[in-house]
Design a protein around this motif. Structure first.
Motif, PDB file in Angstrom:
ATOM      1  N   LEU A   1     -11.818   6.971  10.315  1.00  0.00           N
ATOM      2  CA  LEU A   1     -12.268   6.568   9.356  1.00  0.00           C
ATOM      3  C   LEU A   1     -13.408   7.278   8.853  1.00  0.00           C
ATOM      4  O   LEU A   1     -14.231   8.569   9.295  1.00  0.00           O
TER       5      LEU A   1
ATOM      6  N   ALA B   1      -0.308  -0.027   3.237  1.00  0.00           N
ATOM      7  CA  ALA B   1      -0.980  -0.581   3.297  1.00  0.00           C
ATOM      8  C   ALA B   1      -1.204  -2.302   3.413  1.00  0.00           C
ATOM      9  O   ALA B   1       0.011  -2.760   4.058  1.00  0.00           O
TER      10      ALA B   1
ATOM     11  N   PRO C   1     -11.475   4.233  -1.699  1.00  0.00           N
ATOM     12  CA  PRO C   1     -10.987   3.007  -0.217  1.00  0.00           C
ATOM     13  C   PRO C   1     -10.032   2.489  -0.571  1.00  0.00           C
ATOM     14  O   PRO C   1      -9.126   1.801   0.254  1.00  0.00           O
TER      15      PRO C   1
ATOM     16  N   THR D   1      -7.119   3.632   2.283  1.00  0.00           N
ATOM     17  CA  THR D   1      -7.103   2.791   2.872  1.00  0.00           C
ATOM     18  C   THR D   1      -5.064   2.156   3.546  1.00  0.00           C
ATOM     19  O   THR D   1      -4.716   1.947   2.701  1.00  0.00           O
TER      20      THR D   1
ATOM     21  N   GLN E   1      -3.418   5.917  11.159  1.00  0.00           N
ATOM     22  CA  GLN E   1      -4.223   5.037  10.153  1.00  0.00           C
ATOM     23  C   GLN E   1      -4.993   5.409   9.972  1.00  0.00           C
ATOM     24  O   GLN E   1      -6.101   6.019  10.117  1.00  0.00           O
TER      25      GLN E   1
ATOM     26  N   THR F   1      -8.973   5.057   7.309  1.00  0.00           N
ATOM     27  CA  THR F   1      -9.307   4.304   7.138  1.00  0.00           C
ATOM     28  C   THR F   1     -11.028   4.447   5.711  1.00  0.00           C
ATOM     29  O   THR F   1     -11.490   4.735   6.421  1.00  0.00           O
ATOM     30  N   VAL F   2     -10.544   4.375   4.626  1.00  0.00           N
ATOM     31  CA  VAL F   2     -11.943   4.330   4.090  1.00  0.00           C
ATOM     32  C   VAL F   2     -12.748   3.913   3.888  1.00  0.00           C
ATOM     33  O   VAL F   2     -12.600   2.640   2.713  1.00  0.00           O
ATOM     34  N   SER F   3     -14.238   3.572   3.732  1.00  0.00           N
ATOM     35  CA  SER F   3     -15.201   2.602   3.447  1.00  0.00           C
ATOM     36  C   SER F   3     -16.117   3.263   2.271  1.00  0.00           C
ATOM     37  O   SER F   3     -16.036   4.045   2.182  1.00  0.00           O
TER      38      SER F   3
END
Length: 121
Positions: A10, A39, A87, A90, A116, A118-120
């Motif tokens: 993340l 995705a 994002p 992701t 995985q 995940t880009v917030s």
């Protein structure tokens, strides 16, 4: 053939991650390598590829200038350096091996298990 991918996680938008893929059971120095991503609810897409010698790389426009693929034939390892993450990056990232440059899923002979990213925002 085993392709063991690692390095996902993340990260905030604008950040960086480096994915690694360790290959075994394949003549690595004569094998084209690549990364794809998928995705949820979408098809698997090409991210980056590198020739067996490492002299040729290719990226889709969506990651060009942000992602860099490299390989170490002495260590049977391929890396994907991802900078300026967004994002929309992701996805589950898959390491892949095959002949030549791997531009589509049809070029791939072997898949890794995925890691995985995940880009917030």
């Amino acid at each position: 053939v085993q392709l063991q991918a690692s390095g996902g996680g993340l990260v905030q938008a604008g950040g960086s991650l480096r994915l690694s893929c360790a290959a075994s059971g394949v003549t690595f120095r004569s094998t084209g390598m690549g990364w794809f991503r998928q995705a949820p609810g979408k098809e698997r897409k090409f991210v980056a590829t590198i020739s067996w010698s490492g002299t040729t790389t290719y990226y889709p426009d969506s990651v060009k200038g942000r992602f860099t693929i490299s390989r170490d034939n002495a260590k049977n390892t391929v890396l994907l350096q991802m900078n300026s993450l967004k994002p929309e990056d992701t996805a589950l990232y898959y390491c892949a091996a095959g002949r030549g440059l791997l531009i589509s899923a049809g070029d791939v002979n072997y898949w890794g298990q995925g890691t995985q990213v995940t880009v917030s925002s």
